[in-house]
Design a protein around this motif. Sequence first.
Motif, PDB file in Angstrom:
ATOM      1  N   ARG A   3      43.655  44.515  33.139  1.00 53.54           N
ATOM      2  CA  ARG A   3      44.658  43.469  33.340  1.00 53.54           C
ATOM      3  C   ARG A   3      44.049  42.385  34.207  1.00 53.54           C
ATOM      4  O   ARG A   3      43.881  42.560  35.411  1.00 53.54           O
ATOM      5  N   ASN A 437      40.449  38.351  27.139  1.00 53.63           N
ATOM      6  CA  ASN A 437      41.894  38.231  27.288  1.00 53.63           C
ATOM      7  C   ASN A 437      42.398  36.960  26.617  1.00 53.63           C
ATOM      8  O   ASN A 437      41.668  35.966  26.491  1.00 53.63           O
ATOM      9  N   ASN A 509      47.923  36.891  31.016  1.00 52.47           N
ATOM     10  CA  ASN A 509      46.710  37.222  30.281  1.00 52.47           C
ATOM     11  C   ASN A 509      46.710  38.686  29.879  1.00 52.47           C
ATOM     12  O   ASN A 509      47.059  39.563  30.675  1.00 52.47           O
ATOM     13  N   ALA A 510      46.302  38.966  28.633  1.00 50.62           N
ATOM     14  CA  ALA A 510      46.217  40.332  28.137  1.00 50.62           C
ATOM     15  C   ALA A 510      45.209  40.400  27.006  1.00 50.62           C
ATOM     16  O   ALA A 510      44.946  39.383  26.334  1.00 50.62           O
ATOM     17  N   PRO A 511      44.617  41.573  26.754  1.00 54.32           N
ATOM     18  CA  PRO A 511      43.685  41.721  25.632  1.00 54.32           C
ATOM     19  C   PRO A 511      44.399  41.515  24.307  1.00 54.32           C
ATOM     20  O   PRO A 511      45.636  41.570  24.236  1.00 54.32           O
TER      21      PRO A 511
END
Length: 539
Positions: A3, A437, A509-511
């Motif tokens: 994260r 991300n 933000n995230a994958p």
Amino acid sequence: MSRAPWLFLFAGIVHSQAPPQDVVIRSRAYTPPSSVLRAETMLVEASLAVRDSRGHAISGLQASDFDVLDNGIPQKIIAFSELTADGRPAAAPGTKFPDAVPLAQVPPPQPKYVTFFFDDYHGGASLFMMKAARAFIAKGLKAGEWVSIVTASSQGDLDFTTDANLLAEKLNHLASHDRHIVTPPCGVNAVDSYIVVYRLDVPTIEAAINAAKPCTCGGESERECRPKAQALADQLASASWQETRAQSIDTIDALGYAAKRLSQVNGARVLVLNSAGFLLGTRQPEMERFVDGAVKWGIVVHAIDENALGPASGLLRQSLLWTPLAEVTAGTGGHLFKNTNDLAGAMELAMTPEVTYLLNFNPGPRDGTFHKLQIRFKKKRPESVQFRPGYFSPPPEAAKAAPAARDPMDAAVFSSDLPRAIPAQVRVATGPLKDGNVPVSVSVTVDVSGLQFVESSGRHAQQIVFLMTLLDEHGGFVTGREAIMDLSLTDERLASMKEEGLKGVATLNAPPGAYRVRAIVREGMKGALSAWTVPVDLQ
């Protein structure tokens, strides 16, 4: 899943930055509440205060001073911190103590909502108490503190505000509404009637019988007179007690209203009961329901005895008046301030103890029940320990789900409901992949024209809370951020904001993957709430 850190950008309105005096913003990372078991670590977090007989908090204690029991089962304290009055750790990270317990991670500060309840049916709005309350308010409120006033009679209530002048003005108009129980001819006063009904003191019972004799006995002998006098004494005491009990129930009902309103705000919740004490029978269901509700809503109740160091009415009589105050404070992890003339100081200690402690323990598997918590000294000490009475353990099937919520905003994060009590527009946009991300921009613009504001000193006060979260495709919590806006607007500023709206923007933000954005807005006057769910595919 890693994260990445992300930025929360807040604008007072769409086109310009609000001046500090108009808008005060407090922003913090959001995680599901820690008053229940955490999803992955199974960790229980408990805060406690240790007070002496005057209500002052005791500092310098260590984890090795306490035993923790969960449903009667001893637990090992795995982290422990001492916190100052502003919620900061008293020791720096890396500090080592003799008991070798690491410092507990201190959660970010949250707003504090305090309701001052004045029991104006039972001496809680006396001149002495009002003078103390005004002296307390004159010191001013700290950042993040919201205060409301509730009275037993409902004459003088004030919703949550940060305006000390408005609070002082309301206090100036509070007055006693004591409804004294009239002692009937040949009867005894309300407290002695209670003692007679419950057969608590032989001399008081005898005094009641003797008081009844002139109304029931003529020239009879003592042997003939006593049964008649005793029957009349019991009858008069029972009637007086029923009237007294009805007044006490009115106070508890008003306390329930105050607790319900407190349950609707997002932050630490404290209720300060100011009263001279009142009478209740044994195991009153009304009191049990109030205490159960306060525990469920995470409300700590402190009580301040208005009698201070005035003339004592007898140990038994005083203890009877204190019993409900002691019951509600013990049941919610609060403190009963008594035998003190410094009522203003007691209010300050109730609202913000000088020192508190935070501890963590791991209780084991979830079972979906309420767990009774007990924290006590390993060795006998004169101070009292105050802590929340328990916590709710999620059911076993919720092991991968989010923790149970403490308040409506927490509940809304994981709910499928879409309440729309506050008009607003939500926009979600994604950006290009960077460093593994994908940024998600969440924008919420609130229409404030229909919201209620508190007017004071030429300004319009309100509080708006924004909560932006990102959930995975299974509804699991990924990341989130909460921002609290305290508004104190001039007429011109309010008019401008009604035209342009109030806007919050978050970049999360995230994958890459499938997610759901859950955006929630809540206003502080009535607790109205709106929520939106927007699916988003990050690529």
